[in-house]
Design a protein around this motif. Sequence first.
Motif, PDB file in Angstrom:
ATOM      1  N   THR A 148       0.828  -1.204   0.000  1.00 35.34           N
ATOM      2  CA  THR A 148       0.000   0.000   0.000  1.00 35.34           C
ATOM      3  C   THR A 148       0.863   1.255   0.000  1.00 35.34           C
ATOM      4  O   THR A 148       0.613   2.198  -0.766  1.00 35.34           O
ATOM      5  N   ARG A 149       1.887   1.285   0.842  1.00 37.89           N
ATOM      6  CA  ARG A 149       2.753   2.455   0.921  1.00 37.89           C
ATOM      7  C   ARG A 149       3.548   2.653  -0.368  1.00 37.89           C
ATOM      8  O   ARG A 149       3.746   3.784  -0.824  1.00 37.89           O
ATOM      9  N   ILE A 150       4.009   1.551  -0.974  1.00 39.72           N
ATOM     10  CA  ILE A 150       4.726   1.642  -2.242  1.00 39.72           C
ATOM     11  C   ILE A 150       3.838   2.300  -3.297  1.00 39.72           C
ATOM     12  O   ILE A 150       4.268   3.200  -4.034  1.00 39.72           O
ATOM     13  N   GLN A 151       2.600   1.863  -3.368  1.00 39.53           N
ATOM     14  CA  GLN A 151       1.674   2.402  -4.363  1.00 39.53           C
ATOM     15  C   GLN A 151       1.362   3.872  -4.092  1.00 39.53           C
ATOM     16  O   GLN A 151       1.259   4.679  -5.020  1.00 39.53           O
ATOM     17  N   GLU A 152       1.219   4.239  -2.817  1.00 40.30           N
ATOM     18  CA  GLU A 152       0.934   5.632  -2.473  1.00 40.30           C
ATOM     19  C   GLU A 152       2.100   6.540  -2.853  1.00 40.30           C
ATOM     20  O   GLU A 152       1.902   7.654  -3.354  1.00 40.30           O
ATOM     21  N   LYS A 153       3.320   6.055  -2.608  1.00 42.22           N
ATOM     22  CA  LYS A 153       4.484   6.871  -2.937  1.00 42.22           C
ATOM     23  C   LYS A 153       4.667   6.997  -4.447  1.00 42.22           C
ATOM     24  O   LYS A 153       5.035   8.067  -4.958  1.00 42.22           O
ATOM     25  N   ALA A 154       4.389   5.917  -5.173  1.00 44.46           N
ATOM     26  CA  ALA A 154       4.463   5.975  -6.629  1.00 44.46           C
ATOM     27  C   ALA A 154       3.430   6.966  -7.174  1.00 44.46           C
ATOM     28  O   ALA A 154       3.706   7.727  -8.110  1.00 44.46           O
ATOM     29  N   ARG A 155       2.256   6.965  -6.538  1.00 42.83           N
ATOM     30  CA  ARG A 155       1.209   7.900  -6.962  1.00 42.83           C
ATOM     31  C   ARG A 155       1.649   9.335  -6.729  1.00 42.83           C
ATOM     32  O   ARG A 155       1.381  10.231  -7.538  1.00 42.83           O
ATOM     33  N   GLY A 156       2.340   9.575  -5.604  1.00 43.77           N
ATOM     34  CA  GLY A 156       2.834  10.915  -5.308  1.00 43.77           C
ATOM     35  C   GLY A 156       3.799  11.428  -6.355  1.00 43.77           C
ATOM     36  O   GLY A 156       3.930  12.632  -6.566  1.00 43.77           O
ATOM     37  N   ALA A 157       4.472  10.496  -7.043  1.00 46.34           N
ATOM     38  CA  ALA A 157       5.407  10.868  -8.106  1.00 46.34           C
ATOM     39  C   ALA A 157       4.715  10.940  -9.468  1.00 46.34           C
ATOM     40  O   ALA A 157       5.362  11.182 -10.484  1.00 46.34           O
TER      41      ALA A 157
END
Length: 264
Positions: A148-157
Amino acid sequence: MNSREEQLKAFDRLLTIMDELREQCPWDKKQTIESLRYLTIEETFELSDAIVEKNMDEIKKELGDIMLHLVFYARIASETKEFDIGDVLNALSEKMIRRHPHIYGDVEAEDEAAVKRNWEQIKMTEKPKEESILSGVPKSLPAMIKATRIQEKARGAGFDWEEKKQVWEKVEEELAEFKQEFNIEDDKKIDAFKAEGELGDLFFSLINYARFLNINPEDALERTNKKFIKRFQYLETESKKDGKQLNTMSLAEMDEYWNAAKKA
């Protein structure tokens, strides 16, 4: 509710008690940052359980336990003049101000998504240039939370799907690939390593879809775990009342109790 003055007084009282324990209690004197680590992890999971159960009394208690650990870490660090609780709180305040420019600056954020996007982008500027965007995801996180955190951080980029329909299509694609590796219609021996990889891809895409629905997959699975436990314990208790033992019951008999548990 306590006034701000009373809250500050309560915090000062905790700091005083921590000082006294560190100086006088044999157990507290012996503790190090390393020795407290596993206890903090345990307390965090206990808080998580209380939140899932929506038990506010337990949430208050577990927050207190975690607060004690935070103060404890800061007290230990102050003894070697690394930092103290004031440094911790001031650094946190500065970070919150810096990462909320729509409140403390002239940046506009029309909704929650914009706030989260700004947060991740600002966080990226705080990292060394050679450091990966994903380096802030702790390696020891449970796999589902980490995904979940990986996906959220990728979304932030800016790396994310545009619509949930696209994500669901990806779920179906991964499900088809997993089925191909683990075909229930024949008895051919499967390649366990490849099947595990496909299952991981399927889980990752389902977590992604849950994110688009604003569903926390960790909470969703934990609620299902608790539901299963309650129903299975009902099966155990009620069958025992009827003089039956699980290891001698048929699956059909168990299903009767299971269905009764669902109704109950």
